[in-house]
Design a protein around this motif. Structure first.
Motif, mmCIF file in Angstrom:
data_model
loop_
_atom_site.group_PDB
_atom_site.id
_atom_site.type_symbol
_atom_site.label_atom_id
_atom_site.label_comp_id
_atom_site.label_asym_id
_atom_site.label_seq_id
_atom_site.Cartn_x
_atom_site.Cartn_y
_atom_site.Cartn_z
ATOM 1 N N ARG B 128 0.837 -1.207 0.000
ATOM 2 C CA ARG B 128 0.000 0.000 0.000
ATOM 3 C C ARG B 128 0.867 1.250 0.000
ATOM 4 N NH1 ARG B 128 -2.512 -0.114 4.820
ATOM 5 N NH2 ARG B 128 -2.849 -2.358 4.798
ATOM 6 N N GLY B 129 1.903 1.174 0.804
ATOM 7 C CA GLY B 129 2.854 2.294 0.866
ATOM 8 C C GLY B 129 3.414 2.616 -0.498
ATOM 9 N N TRP B 130 3.688 1.544 -1.275
ATOM 10 C CA TRP B 130 4.217 1.778 -2.621
ATOM 11 C C TRP B 130 3.238 2.555 -3.466
ATOM 12 C CZ3 TRP B 130 9.024 1.864 -2.955
ATOM 13 C CH2 TRP B 130 9.852 0.903 -2.345
ATOM 14 N N SER B 131 2.036 2.193 -3.420
ATOM 15 C CA SER B 131 1.020 2.900 -4.227
ATOM 16 C C SER B 131 0.870 4.337 -3.764
ATOM 17 C CB SER B 131 -0.323 2.152 -4.159
ATOM 18 O OG SER B 131 -0.794 2.131 -2.847
ATOM 19 N N GLN B 132 0.934 4.449 -2.399
ATOM 20 C CA GLN B 132 0.883 5.805 -1.880
ATOM 21 C C GLN B 132 2.104 6.600 -2.372
ATOM 22 O OE1 GLN B 132 0.606 5.415 2.302
ATOM 23 N NE2 GLN B 132 -1.637 5.010 2.288
ATOM 24 N N VAL B 137 4.329 13.322 -5.115
ATOM 25 C CA VAL B 137 5.190 13.968 -6.108
ATOM 26 C C VAL B 137 6.276 14.782 -5.467
ATOM 27 C CG1 VAL B 137 3.789 14.122 -8.204
ATOM 28 C CG2 VAL B 137 3.283 15.578 -6.317
ATOM 29 N N ILE B 138 5.998 15.122 -4.252
ATOM 30 C CA ILE B 138 6.986 15.916 -3.561
ATOM 31 C C ILE B 138 8.064 14.969 -3.076
ATOM 32 C CG2 ILE B 138 7.350 17.540 -1.662
ATOM 33 C CD1 ILE B 138 4.143 17.795 -1.855
ATOM 34 N N PRO B 139 9.299 15.327 -3.432
ATOM 35 C CA PRO B 139 10.401 14.436 -3.084
ATOM 36 C C PRO B 139 10.538 14.221 -1.581
ATOM 37 C CG PRO B 139 11.152 16.191 -4.528
ATOM 38 C CD PRO B 139 9.750 16.534 -4.225
ATOM 39 N N GLN B 140 10.267 15.276 -0.808
ATOM 40 C CA GLN B 140 10.400 15.086 0.655
ATOM 41 C C GLN B 140 9.407 14.023 1.151
ATOM 42 O OE1 GLN B 140 10.290 18.164 -0.744
ATOM 43 N NE2 GLN B 140 12.295 18.999 -0.216
ATOM 44 N N GLU B 141 8.246 14.250 0.618
ATOM 45 C CA GLU B 141 7.225 13.300 1.047
ATOM 46 C C GLU B 141 7.587 11.910 0.595
ATOM 47 O OE1 GLU B 141 3.480 14.675 -0.455
ATOM 48 O OE2 GLU B 141 3.122 15.971 1.274
ATOM 49 N N LEU B 142 8.048 11.930 -0.662
ATOM 50 C CA LEU B 142 8.458 10.622 -1.211
ATOM 51 C C LEU B 142 9.553 10.008 -0.381
ATOM 52 C CD1 LEU B 142 7.742 8.836 -3.679
ATOM 53 C CD2 LEU B 142 9.665 9.895 -4.854
ATOM 54 N N HIS B 143 10.494 10.863 -0.056
ATOM 55 C CA HIS B 143 11.594 10.400 0.773
ATOM 56 C C HIS B 143 11.091 9.867 2.094
ATOM 57 C CE1 HIS B 143 15.630 10.091 2.315
ATOM 58 N NE2 HIS B 143 15.260 10.815 3.397
ATOM 59 N N GLN B 144 10.164 10.684 2.639
ATOM 60 C CA GLN B 144 9.600 10.283 3.922
ATOM 61 C C GLN B 144 8.892 8.951 3.805
ATOM 62 O OE1 GLN B 144 7.135 13.464 5.368
ATOM 63 N NE2 GLN B 144 7.267 12.810 7.485
ATOM 64 N N ALA B 145 8.095 8.898 2.726
ATOM 65 C CA ALA B 145 7.371 7.616 2.505
ATOM 66 C C ALA B 145 8.325 6.465 2.303
ATOM 67 C CB ALA B 145 6.473 7.758 1.274
#
Lengths: 466, 695
Positions: B128-132, B137-145
């Motif tokens: 699920r995390g992967w789909s999220q 699109v935000i790299p920080q968020e992506l990084h965080q995720a």
């Protein structure tokens, strides 16, 4: 005095020996025995030592026959000469010459002793020849490597040994050699057989009565691999067919520690249905479960089995019920061993109920089967009603003190049981002691009866006990 | 040479080795055999022991054997139990281990499943995390995720590695446990082996001990038995010796006793013997004395006897001479006697023969008389019969002749016939009564006289019975007898005897005088009758009758009753007796003398009435007169002729009859032939011919 007598003779002979050079060999040998001049000593152990006699031509001929032994010539000899020749034949002669020609036990004894020492011929019906051939064939089978050893090497022995082999005790069967590079990958190409195919052999051994097989490799040591101990489905089918083809077989003691599962057990049982002579089946130390037990129960009801051994398997309650059902119908079974299974109270009760109607079973082993008090109650009833059962083993079951009391009461009405094992069943000391006493009195009575009835029978029995 | 040297060594060695091997195997075999035999023996011993136990449990050795056997069995079972205990324990442990294992496996599986489930959740969370993360699109968020994903992954990994670690640890533990198990089992196996060996050892030891015990027990028992037997034996021997000794003593005592007794007896006997001997000696002396006396008397007697002998011899000579003389005389007398005897015999023979002849002739005579009488009667009967028969015959013939004559007269001649006289019936009485009476009286002899005398005797003794019972036949006799009773006869005889003494010879009277009266009268009567001519009983009766009649005649009493005469008979005076005798003799002697020749003539001719009878026969024969006879012959010849004519006529009549018959037959035949149907068929019928023939 003998030594003195013999000592004086050589002097005269020596003088004669110096005169003519064509002396008979013994004298020459004696002369040549010691390097230091004329010899006065002799070897007393040599029974054929003779100074006076020149060996007759017949002896010389016989010696020649011994060294160049042939079948045809041997048959025409006089009995005394045959004896002489047989006493001197070397054990290393080829089998195709000797197998059907020589029946003298002395020769075969020499053969056996030379190859396998020590030997116990009493296990082979006191026949040295049988022992030799059986062991020889077993050796060949144990060293047979599929796809490497030509099967011809074994089959060509068959016509020589078929009349002498009554029992085969194969203690190992080698698997085919695997390429060290890619282990287990070539299952589709694979070797032509996983182990030796008994179908080639069994239908030709016309007197074979007993077969013991173990699918394992002895002394594998650190080269252990599971597949060394594997009894594959292909092996199973081949073996089942082979067993079916051998009509003289009476005893099958096979597959101890060979991982026979339900599936293989079913195949075997299916092929052994209605076997004309099978009397005893031993499948101990395997992995037979309830389905296999059902197959065996079917086999039991469709054969003349007298002994069944399922020691150390995994037969649980349903399997026990199936076997009990077959047991209640069987009119031949005398001995049943279900030791170290998981029958539980379900199976125990079923077996007990079957024994209320069965009148042939003599020996029953239900040790270590997780049975409880309920089974004890049924078995107590059996003890009261059944008077053919002579030996019963209930050790290592949790019968409990109450079960012990029930069995104690039942034993007080029983006169037939001469062996009854209730060790480690938590029955209580009193009950165990009473049962033991009762069993001893039964033993005494039976012995008296046997003495009364027939002393020879008694002797046999004592011999069996010894 | 070295090869030569080596070869024998090898041979010897190999042979010795072979021999050693042979020996070893032999020994092995021997041992095996010994063991097996020992076993067998043991079994057999046990067997026998048990047998003995069953038979007799009382002996100590058997008890011992039984006990040891029980002990051995116990020991064996205990040992086996001890050994199998290990096995059972191992079984129990194994089963326990398996249940544990199963439980553990179950827990493990559960744990694994649980773990798998949690890890799956985590894995899902990661996915699920992967789909999220993709949405971000935000790299920080992506990084965080990503970081969170990484964290989660690390967590999963950690979990897994932890699990793996756990499993590995468990595996290690299992391995260790396996090794331990192996070790333990090896130890157990060792223990088992050890126990087995120990068991074997103890068993052999105890067996041996028990065997020793049993043997010892047997030995002891044997010893006890032996000693017992020996003691018994010795006791018996001792007993025997004592009894022997006693017997010997007893015997000796008895021998002594008997010796003493013998001695005593001997002494007593000697005394007796002496006394008897003395007595006997004195006896001998007295007898010798007596003997000498006897000898002397004997001498004397002998001399006397010799003298006597001399005298007697002399006398004997004399007597001899006398004897010879007497003998000669006897011989002579004997001769005389013999001759006399012969004479007598001859005379007796002659006399005897004459006497016999006489009696025989008398008998023959009487026999003959009887025969004659008999034949006479028979002949007269026959004569009468023949007479009668013949008369009838002749009369019949005469009747017939007369009949024929009557017929001839009446039928042939037509004359009246008168019956000529036929002589009347003449009774042809042949001579009967007087003839027989005379014949009976006729032959008179002396014997009849004697008989009449006998009859008188009988009359005297018996009276009337003999007189009436005797019947000699004859009407006169009968009549006399009927009228005269025996009493009268007796009286008459007495009268005769008294009055007719003159008829007796005087010499006879003198001779009779010595006899008694009865005899005298008997003899007198005999002589009187003989002189009177009375010879039979009938004569006597006749005489009596005559006398009675004579007495009545002078008194002229007509037809006085015969039976009353006896009473009047007494009245016959003795004086009239002589006259009556004279009349009697005058009346009876004549007819007797006449009757004798008459009798003879009658017997010869047989028909004294000849002329009467001849006339009768003659008249019968000439019943048809001579004239008539002539007539008869003439008639006969005429009739003969008449008969011939008649026969001729009958013959002729018969002939005419025959001719008549033939004629009628021929006529009939002719008629038939003329009327037959064949004639119609013929060309020329015969009837026409017949018609033509007359033409």
């Amino acid at each position: 005095s003998i030594i003195g007598h013999k000592a004086c003779i050589p002097n005269t002979l020596i003088s004669s020996g110096t005169m003519s050079k064509s002396i008979d060999p013994p004298v020459e040998q004696i002369n040549a025995f010691g390097d230091h001049g004329p010899l006065r000593r002799i070897i007393a152990e040599d029974p054929e030592w003779s100074l006076a006699l020149v060996p007759p031509l017949s002896i010389l001929c016989l010696q020649n026959i011994v060294t160049n032994f042939e079948g045809m010539l041997f048959k025409e000899l006089l009995p005394a000469h045959k004896e002489y020749v047989l006493g001197r034949l070397p054990p290393s002669l080829p089998l195709h010459v000797t197998a059907n020609l020589i029946s003298d036990p002395g020769y075969w004894r020499r053969c056996c002793v030379q190859r396998w020492n020590p030997c116990d011929v009493s296990q082979y019906g006191h026949s040295w020849k049988r022992m030799f051939f059986e062991k020889h064939l077993e050796n060949l089978l144990e060293l047979f490597i599929p796809d490497v050893t030509p099967p011809q090497s074994i089959l060509e022995l068959v016509p020589l040994c078929r009349d002498y082999v009554l029992r085969l005790d194969v203690s190992q069967l080698l698997p085919p050699i695997k390429e060290p590079g890619n282990p287990g990958r070539e299952s589709d190409v694979g070797p032509s057989m996983d182990h030796f195919d008994f179908g080639l052999l069994l239908d030709q051994l016309s007197r074979l009565e007993e077969l013991r097989l173990v699918y394992r490799v002895r002394g594998c040591g650190m080269n252990f691999e599971w597949n060394l101990f594997e009894f594959t489905l292909r092996d199973c089918e081949a073996l089942a067919r082979a067993l079916k083809s051998c009509h003289t077989l009476k005893v099958i003691r096979m597959l101890c520690q060979s991982k026979v599962e339900d599936e293989r057990c079913r195949i075997l049982a299916l092929h052994l249905l209605d076997h004309p002579s099978l009397l005893e089946l031993d499948l101990s130390h395997n992995l037979i479960g309830d389905r296999g037990a059902r197959a065996i129960a079917k086999l039991l009801s469709r054969s003349r089995l007298e002994g069944l051994d399922l020691y150390d398997n995994e037969v649980a309650g349903p399997g026990g019920r199936a076997i009990a059902h077959a047991l209640s119908r069987s009119a031949t079974l005398r001995s049943l061993n279900l030791r170290l299974n998981r029958l539980g109270d379900e199976g125990g009760r079923a077996v007990g109920q079957a024994l209320l109607t069965n009148r042939t079973l003599r020996r029953l082993h239900l040790g270590a089967n997780e049975m409880g008090e309920a089974s004890a109650a049924v078995l107590a009833q059996v003890l009261v009603q059944n008077d053919t059962l002579t030996s019963i083993n209930l050790s290592c079951n949790s019968l409990g003190a109450d079960g012990g009391k029930i069995l104690e009461d039942a034993m007080s009405h029983n006169n037939a049981v001469t062996e009854f094992d209730v060790r480690l069943t938590e029955v209580g000391e009193g009950s165990e002691a009473f049962i033991g006493q009762r069993v001893r009195s039964n033993q005494g009575r039976v012995r008296e009866q046997i003495v009364f009835i027939d002393p020879t029978n008694m002797i046999d029995r004592v011999a069996d006990q010894c | 040479m070295s090869g030569d040297v080596k070869k024998p060594v090898e041979v010897v060695v190999s042979s010795s080795e072979a021999e050693m091997h042979q020996e070893r195997t032999d020994a092995h075999r021997l041992r095996g055999a010994a063991r097996s035999t020992a076993k067998e023996r043991g079994q057999r011993g046990e067997d026998s022991n048990e047998d003995m136990v069953i038979k007799d449990a009382g002996r100590p050795s058997e008890q011992r054997a039984e006990q040891s056997e029980r002990m051995l069995v116990n020991l064996l079972s205990e040992g086996t139990q001890l050994i199998t205990n290990i096995q059972v324990a191992a079984d129990a442990k194994e089963s326990q281990r398996r249940t544990e294992l199963r439980e553990g496996r179950r827990l493990q599986v559960e744990k694994l499943e649980c773990e798998a489930r949690s890890s799956m959740e985590k894995f899902e969370e990661i996915t699920r995390g992967w789909s999220q993360a993709k949405a971000k699109v935000i790299p920080q968020e992506l990084h965080q995720a990503l970081g969170r994903q990484l964290q989660l992954c690390a967590q999963v990994l950690e979990d897994k590695s932890k699990l793996i670690n756990d499993l590995q640890q468990e595996l290690k533990a299992r391995d260790e446990r396996y090794v331990k198990e192996l070790k333990r089992q090896a130890e157990e196996v060792d223990l088992m082996i050890e126990r087995m060996e120990e068991q074997v050892k103890t068993l052999t030891r105890t067996n041996r001990e028990e065997l020793d015990h049993i043997e010892k027990a047997y030995e002891e028992e044997r010893k006890v038995l032996l000693t017992g037997n020996r003691q018994e034996w010795e006791q018996h021997v001792k007993q025997r010796s004592t009894t022997e000794l006693e017997n010997m003593m007893e015997r000796r005592r008895k021998v002594e006793e008997y010796e003493a007794m013998l001695e005593q007896l001997r002494l007593a006997e000697i005394d007796d013997y002496n006394v008897i001997r003395e007595k006997l000696e004195t006896d001998v002396q007295t007898t010798q004395l007596w003997k000498q006396q006897q000898k002397a008397t004997a001498q004397l007697n002998q001399e006397k006897q010799e003298f006597n002998i001399h005298v007697l011899m002399h006398r004997e000579k004399d007597s001899m001479i006398i004897q010879s003389k007497l003998k000669r005389k006897i011989n002579r007398l004997q001769d005389v006697l013999n001759s006399l005897k012969a004479n007598r015999v001859q005379a007796a023979k002659v006399g005897h023969g004459q006497c016999d002849d006489y009696t025989r002739t008398v008998q023959q005579y009487t026999l003959m008389q009887k025969k004659i009488k008999h034949f006479e009667a028979v002949d007269s009967e026959r004569f009468a019969e023949v007479w009668k028969m013949k008369e009838e015959e002749v009369r019949e013939l005469a009747e017939r002749v007369l009949d024929i004559d009557r017929l001839l007269h009446e039928q042939q001649l037509g004359l009246v016939w008168e019956r000529p006289t036929v002589p009347p019936e003449l009774s042809p009485s042949p001579p009967r009564g007087p003839a027989t009476a005379d014949s009976a009286v006729g032959p008179s002899s002396r014997a009849a006289g004697v008989r009449s005398a006998g009859a008188y005797g009988e009359a005297c003794s018996d009276g009337a019975s003999s007189a009436t019972g005797d019947s000699a036949g004859g009407a006169a006799g009968e009549g006399g007898r009927g009228r005269v009773s025996a009493d009268t006869v007796k009286k008459l005889l007495q009268l005769l005897c008294d009055e007719a003494g003159f008829l007796i010879e005087s010499k006879l009277l003198t001779l009779m005088s010595s006899l008694d009266k009865d005899h005298q009268s008997l003899i007198k009567l005999d002589s009187i009758f003989s002189s009177l001519g009375v010879e039979s009983k009938d004569d006597v009766y006749r005489l009596a009758e005559f006398f009675s009649n004579y007495q009545q005649r002078p008194t002229h009493q007509a037809d006085a009753e015969g039976f009353s005469t006896s009473s009047t008979f007494d009245l016959l005076h003795p004086d009239e007796v002589l006259a009556a005798l004279k009349a009697f003799t005058a009346q009876y002697r004549r007819p007797r003398e006449r009757s004798a020749p008459q009798h003879h003539s009658s017997t010869l001719t047989g028909a004294p009435e000849g002329p009467d009878q001849a006339a009768f026969w003659e008249s019968l024969a000439n019943v048809l007169p001579e004239s008539k006879l002539k007539l008869w012959t003439a008639l006969d010849s005429a009739l003969e002729k008449y008969h011939a004519v008649l026969t001729e006529r009958s013959q002729l009549f018969r002939d005419t009859q025959d001719l008549k018959r033939q004629n009628s037959e021929l006529r009939m035949l002719l008629h038939q032939s003329l009327n037959a149907k064949v004639n119609t068929e013929l060309v020329i019928p015969p009837d026409r011919l017949m018609k033509m023939a007359p033409k």
